[in-house]
Design a protein around this motif. Structure first.
Motif, PDB file in Angstrom:
ATOM      1  N   VAL A  61      31.381 -31.245  30.794  1.00 30.12           N
ATOM      2  CA  VAL A  61      32.421 -30.497  30.079  1.00 30.12           C
ATOM      3  C   VAL A  61      33.472 -29.994  31.068  1.00 30.12           C
ATOM      4  O   VAL A  61      34.682 -30.074  30.813  1.00 30.12           O
ATOM      5  CB  VAL A  61      31.803 -29.326  29.276  1.00 30.12           C
ATOM      6  N   ALA A  62      33.039 -29.482  32.202  1.00 28.36           N
ATOM      7  CA  ALA A  62      33.994 -28.989  33.203  1.00 28.36           C
ATOM      8  C   ALA A  62      34.849 -30.124  33.751  1.00 28.36           C
ATOM      9  O   ALA A  62      36.065 -29.952  33.953  1.00 28.36           O
ATOM     10  CB  ALA A  62      33.239 -28.300  34.335  1.00 28.36           C
ATOM     11  N   ALA A  63      34.241 -31.292  33.986  1.00 23.14           N
ATOM     12  CA  ALA A  63      35.009 -32.436  34.485  1.00 23.14           C
ATOM     13  C   ALA A  63      36.031 -32.898  33.440  1.00 23.14           C
ATOM     14  O   ALA A  63      37.179 -33.220  33.785  1.00 23.14           O
ATOM     15  CB  ALA A  63      34.068 -33.579  34.838  1.00 23.14           C
ATOM     16  N   HIS A  64      35.633 -32.895  32.183  1.00 28.14           N
ATOM     17  CA  HIS A  64      36.579 -33.286  31.120  1.00 28.14           C
ATOM     18  C   HIS A  64      37.711 -32.273  31.022  1.00 28.14           C
ATOM     19  O   HIS A  64      38.875 -32.652  30.846  1.00 28.14           O
ATOM     20  CB  HIS A  64      35.835 -33.389  29.780  1.00 28.14           C
ATOM     21  N   PRO A  74      40.958 -27.035  40.853  1.00 27.12           N
ATOM     22  CA  PRO A  74      39.835 -27.899  41.226  1.00 27.12           C
ATOM     23  C   PRO A  74      38.546 -27.074  41.350  1.00 27.12           C
ATOM     24  O   PRO A  74      38.571 -25.880  41.625  1.00 27.12           O
ATOM     25  CB  PRO A  74      40.251 -28.498  42.565  1.00 27.12           C
ATOM     26  N   ALA A  75      37.441 -27.740  41.152  1.00 30.88           N
ATOM     27  CA  ALA A  75      36.141 -27.073  41.210  1.00 30.88           C
ATOM     28  C   ALA A  75      35.791 -26.708  42.642  1.00 30.88           C
ATOM     29  O   ALA A  75      36.104 -27.429  43.587  1.00 30.88           O
ATOM     30  CB  ALA A  75      35.069 -27.986  40.643  1.00 30.88           C
ATOM     31  N   THR A  76      35.180 -25.548  42.788  1.00 29.29           N
ATOM     32  CA  THR A  76      34.681 -25.148  44.103  1.00 29.29           C
ATOM     33  C   THR A  76      33.173 -25.268  44.084  1.00 29.29           C
ATOM     34  O   THR A  76      32.511 -24.917  43.105  1.00 29.29           O
ATOM     35  CB  THR A  76      35.063 -23.692  44.418  1.00 29.29           C
ATOM     36  N   ALA A  77      32.616 -25.776  45.142  1.00 26.72           N
ATOM     37  CA  ALA A  77      31.163 -25.961  45.223  1.00 26.72           C
ATOM     38  C   ALA A  77      30.497 -24.604  45.419  1.00 26.72           C
ATOM     39  O   ALA A  77      30.602 -24.001  46.470  1.00 26.72           O
ATOM     40  CB  ALA A  77      30.817 -26.895  46.361  1.00 26.72           C
ATOM     41  N   VAL A  78      29.846 -24.122  44.380  1.00 30.74           N
ATOM     42  CA  VAL A  78      29.191 -22.818  44.446  1.00 30.74           C
ATOM     43  C   VAL A  78      27.725 -22.972  44.794  1.00 30.74           C
ATOM     44  O   VAL A  78      27.206 -22.304  45.675  1.00 30.74           O
ATOM     45  CB  VAL A  78      29.341 -22.063  43.098  1.00 30.74           C
ATOM     46  N   GLY A  79      27.035 -23.842  44.114  1.00 31.77           N
ATOM     47  CA  GLY A  79      25.598 -23.999  44.321  1.00 31.77           C
ATOM     48  C   GLY A  79      25.258 -25.404  44.748  1.00 31.77           C
ATOM     49  O   GLY A  79      26.105 -26.203  45.123  1.00 31.77           O
ATOM     50  N   ALA A  80      23.991 -25.708  44.688  1.00 32.96           N
ATOM     51  CA  ALA A  80      23.523 -27.021  45.091  1.00 32.96           C
ATOM     52  C   ALA A  80      23.718 -28.049  43.982  1.00 32.96           C
ATOM     53  O   ALA A  80      23.476 -29.219  44.187  1.00 32.96           O
ATOM     54  CB  ALA A  80      22.047 -26.952  45.470  1.00 32.96           C
TER      55      ALA A  80
END
Length: 129
Positions: A61-64, A74-80
């Motif tokens: 859903v976030a990518a869409h 743009p998405a930030t890498a928060v977790g694994a």
């Protein structure tokens, strides 16, 4: 008279139901305990699978959203990220032998009564008055 007997019968039934509900159940057999442990492990694994699937759907859903909305950041890498729990694998705990379970007597012969506050080694070396 009829009303009194109905209410007393209802109270008697409620009291007996409460008595039956508070009865103590016997301990489960080892086989039943093993089945319960396996069912608990399978339930925990199913929860992990559900969380994994939820994480994947949220990522889709976030990518869409990022693809269709031009002003999206743009998405930030928060977790694994999503971690796959893998297939269900249950290994029952090994049964402890009686010696490892702490069911044996202490080694050696008792040298003092168990109610003594002084340990046996220091009692033997203490001077008598």
């Amino acid at each position: 008279m009829m009303q009194f007997s109905r209410s007393s019968l209802l109270a008697l039934c409620a009291a007996s139901a409460c008595t039956l509900a508070s009865a103590k159940l016997p301990a489960p057999s080892p086989e039943a305990a093993a089945k319960a442990a396996e069912a608990a492990a399978k339930s925990a694994w199913a929860g992990k699978v559900d969380n994994y699937k939820l994480c994947q759907s949220q990522d889709r859903v976030a990518a869409h959203y990022r693809k269709t909305t031009p002003s999206a950041k743009p998405a930030t890498a928060v977790g694994a990220g999503c971690t796959d729990p893998g297939p269900f694998a249950y290994t029952p705990p090994a049964a402890k032998p009686a010696e490892a379970a702490g069911a044996h007597s202490p080694p050696g012969t008792a040298s003092s009564p168990p109610s003594t506050l002084v340990p046996a080694a220091s009692a033997a070396s203490a001077p008598k008055s």
